[in-house]
Design a protein around this motif. Structure first.
Motif, short mmCIF file in Angstrom:
data_model
loop_
_atom_site.label_atom_id
_atom_site.label_comp_id
_atom_site.label_asym_id
_atom_site.label_seq_id
_atom_site.Cartn_x
_atom_site.Cartn_y
_atom_site.Cartn_z
N ALA A 67 6.81 0.92 0.73
CA ALA A 67 5.78 1.98 0.44
C ALA A 67 6.06 2.98 0.80
CB ALA A 67 4.78 1.80 2.28
N LEU A 68 7.02 3.42 0.66
CA LEU A 68 7.40 5.09 0.80
C LEU A 68 7.55 5.35 -0.36
CD1 LEU A 68 6.95 7.43 2.94
CD2 LEU A 68 9.51 6.86 3.53
N ASP A 99 3.16 7.57 -6.18
CA ASP A 99 1.49 7.52 -6.68
C ASP A 99 1.13 9.11 -6.45
OD1 ASP A 99 -0.59 6.70 -6.26
OD2 ASP A 99 -1.17 7.29 -5.01
N GLU A 150 0.87 -1.28 0.12
CA GLU A 150 0.09 0.08 0.54
C GLU A 150 1.01 1.32 0.29
OE1 GLU A 150 -3.74 2.53 -0.50
OE2 GLU A 150 -3.35 0.34 -0.54
N PRO A 151 0.67 2.09 -1.21
CA PRO A 151 1.24 3.06 -1.01
C PRO A 151 1.19 4.46 0.40
CG PRO A 151 0.54 3.40 -3.05
CD PRO A 151 -0.28 2.02 -2.30
N HIS A 152 2.64 4.74 1.07
CA HIS A 152 2.69 5.32 1.85
C HIS A 152 2.15 6.58 1.90
CE1 HIS A 152 3.03 7.68 5.72
NE2 HIS A 152 2.83 6.76 6.36
N GLY A 153 1.53 7.43 1.85
CA GLY A 153 0.99 8.78 1.86
C GLY A 153 2.10 9.58 1.70
N ILE A 154 2.05 10.98 0.89
CA ILE A 154 2.88 11.92 1.01
C ILE A 154 2.39 12.98 0.96
CG2 ILE A 154 5.19 13.51 0.06
CD1 ILE A 154 5.78 10.61 1.05
N GLY A 177 4.53 5.61 -2.46
CA GLY A 177 4.28 6.87 -2.00
C GLY A 177 4.40 7.91 -3.34
#
Ligand code: SF4
Ligand code: SF4
Lengths: 272, 382
Positions: free
Chosen positions: A188-189, A195, A160-164, A192
């Protein structure tokens, strides 16, 4: 061996980072070259020309040359056309006549070009004011994560992409440092970050009224993960090509095959 | 053939003389009134015996100083206007006795409150709709301005003087309009950058006939040369209309980008172009009423609704056979930025492409502008 000059056409795309050249013979792609632009775009143009003519192994005198890209005005050429028009032409040649939306993300800038059904540029958007969402942004982030840009192509898609939250290189850097310190998974980062780039690109494309087919060009298009994230966001297939970095030069070369450049304005007013 | 290049050279050489002439006028006892906006009725100021001058507002130089008192995300025109006053680097501001402002956009009217501390600033209350009541209220405002000028300058404004100045200002507008209309020719006899130069030249004429005559001469020479076959602009150039925020020195970079990349500007819809001059003051009406009608009719984006601007743009596109519209937006100008949507709609309805260029007074984006304008011009055919 004598060569008919009219059948040779060269396109030079002198960008801020890389300079790319394409040589066509009778409209067919016969040679390509890519070098670093360096400090002197005029010199980059000369070197590209030499490389291209050398690569066909003959002393080609003067093919018609069209220059494009940021350095187009510095380069010796018969014509100069912006990268928007050249890119559009080149992308249609690479991907076929169905192309309606071109997303190009290069080292320093990103752009979206909308084409009408006949392949004319209908509209475009450029982000050239800051590094947000460009190759340079990803490059900086890769350094922060202690990996290389090519790793951004082989991330597991199950993560799961980690939101930035920030797309500004400076702010994102400190955000990434903070998140790493908190123990967030590096991969994941990375997803993110990609993404975040995809989200920005999506916004630009939607502003132009996103029409399929969508093609993705420029250096950053080689990231498999970014392409997948884009497809997920757009809910549309996104096509890429290994040759996509040459789209601008190819378009310029195609323009060089035309005998005359600009039509007189008055001629168009004549009834069709 | 007339030597029109020489006329342009002379005009360009005359620009730096403006401040000296104002200094001399002040030394000779003349009063000087500083103005910023197209809504200021020059006729009334002149009828009071004073010289209305257009204050500096289009350079990036005083912006940093302006930002010491004003927020950064304000339109550069407002920051520059204020910054020039604050740093005392606008010679016209330096010599003026008072400044006249109007309640146009929010940023400007609030800036005038601060400017008043540097130089007495009289603010006219501009209605932002065109209606019978609004014209009446604007007529009243113009009268109040007249009274204020009479008091502060110690003069009387006679009806005769007002009528005389209305006729003269109309004459000035006619001369400028005649020049503008030359660009209806295909190809036009002069470039947009040259048009802009003449506008700047006209401004430093301060209403003197000699300056107006120079413009008349230019128009005549350009026309005669054209009739004799001279073509100064290639007919391959795409014909562009510029619309949006006011023109000026620091946004010449946009005009440059258009004209260096296959386009030619045939008309400026903006302030600094057709917008303030295309309609005349009705000389048959009572003077204050006539002025109220004329000035309230200026299709500035501060007006709501402002359909008249779109109509003007539509007419210009047809009359000047435009191939494209460039919508110039200064950063943080909300009113013009919101109207962009309607400008695009209008261009689309006329069947020509439109591009919005958002910029400020800094010169850091000239390369990008060149690509952007080049690509836009190429959309009309390579
Ligand atoms: S655009 Fe509007 S506010 Fe600005 S100078 Fe013109 S009339 Fe005045
Ligand atoms: S350009 Fe816009 S924000 Fe600036 S002074 Fe004029 S109306 Fe106000």
């Amino acid at each position: 061996m004598s060569i008919s000059l009219a059948s040779w056409a060269m396109g030079l795309d002198v960008g801020s980072v890389a300079a790319k050249g394409v040589l066509l013979r009778d409209g067919e792609w016969v040679a390509r070259a890519m070098i670093a632009t360096g400090w002197d775009p005029a010199e980059a143009g000369r070197r590209l020309r030499a490389e291209l003519t050398d690569s066909v192994g003959m002393d080609l005198e003067l093919p018609r040359v069209v220059a494009t890209g940021y350095g187009r005005n510095a380069v010796e050429a018969n014509g100069r056309v912006t990268e928007i028009s050249c890119h559009a032409l080149g992308a249609r040649r690479l991907f076929g006549d169905g192309v309606r939306t071109i997303l190009d993300i290069g080292g320093q800038d990103s752009k979206v070009i909308a084409l009408d059904r006949s392949g004319n540029v209908a509209n475009f958007l450029m982000n050239d004011k800051c590094a947000a969402g460009t190759g340079r942004f990803l490059q900086n982030m890769a350094v922060m994560l202690g990996c290389s840009l090519s790793d951004f192509s082989s991330l597991s898609e199950d993560l799961e992409p980690h939101g930035i939250s920030s797309m500004c290189t400076v702010f994102a850097e400190s955000e990434v440092v903070g998140l790493l310190a908190r123990g967030v998974d590096k991969n994941a980062l990375a997803l993110g970050l990609l993404d975040a780039v995809a989200s920005r690109a999506e916004g630009m494309m939607r502003r132009l009224g996103l029409q399929p087919e969508v093609v993705f060009t420029g250096g950053v298009s080689q990231s498999r993960n970014l392409r997948a994230l884009l497809e997920k966001r757009l809910n549309l297939p996104v096509r890429v090509s290994e040759d996509s970095q040459y789209a601008g030069a190819l378009g310029a070369a195609l323009l060089a095959t035309r005998k005359t450049t600009r039509r007189r304005r008055r001629d168009e007013d004549a009834p069709k | 053939m007339h030597d029109v290049e020489k006329i342009f050279e002379k005009m360009s050489a005359a620009l730096p003389e403006g401040p000296v002439r104002i200094k001399e006028a002040v030394e000779a006892g003349r009063k000087v009134v500083g103005c910023y906006c197209a809504f200021t009725p020059y006729e009334v100021i002149r009828a009071a015996g004073a010289i209305p001058v257009s204050l500096c507002s289009t350079s990036e130089k005083p912006i940093a100083a302006g930002e010491e008192h004003l927020p950064r995300n304000l339109c550069p025109l407002i920051k520059a206007s204020y910054g020039f006053g604050l740093t005392d680097t606008c010679p016209y501001f330096h010599f003026c006795d008072l400044v006249i402002g109007e309640t146009t956009c929010d940023g400007k009217k609030k800036m005038y409150e601060l400017l008043d501390r540097l130089r007495p600033t009289y603010v006219m209350q501009l209605p932002q709709i065109v209606s019978e009541e609004a014209v009446e209220s604007w007529r009243h405002e113009i009268k109040l301005l007249a009274r204020h000028l009479e008091e502060t300058l110690g003069t009387a404004i006679t009806e005769e003087a007002l009528r005389r100045e209305i006729r003269w200002r109309n004459e000035e507008r006619k001369v400028m309009n005649e020049l503008y209309e030359l660009s209806r020719l295909c190809p036009p006899p002069l470039s947009g950058r040259e048009l802009h130069l003449v506008n700047e030249f006209f401004k430093v004429g301060f209403g003197e006939e000699a300056y107006l005559n120079k413009v008349r001469e230019l128009t005549r020479c350009l026309r005669e040369n054209y009739e004799a076959g001279q073509r100064r602009v290639s007919d391959e150039k795409r014909r562009i209309i510029v619309t949006g925020c006011p023109t000026g020195k620091s946004v010449e970079k946009v005009f440059h980008a258009i004209e260096e990349n296959g386009g030619v500007i045939v008309a400026f819809e903006n302030c600094g172009g057709v917008k303030p001059s295309y309609e005349l003051v009705d000389e048959a009406l009572p003077p204050y009423e006539a002025l109220a009608h004329k000035y309230l009719g200026i299709p500035c984006s501060c007006m709501s609704p402002n359909g008249k601007r779109l109509k003007l743009l539509e007419d210009l596109v047809a009359e000047y056979e435009a191939d494209g519209v460039v919508d110039l937006i200064l950063q943080a100008c909300h009113t013009y930025a919101v109207e962009s949507f309607l400008v695009h709609e209008t261009a689309r309805a006329s069947g020509i492409p439109c591009i919005t260029v958002e910029t400020d007074y800094y010169q850091g984006d000239v390369e990008q502008l060149s690509t952007r304008m080049g690509a836009f011009v190429e959309m009309m055919g390579i």
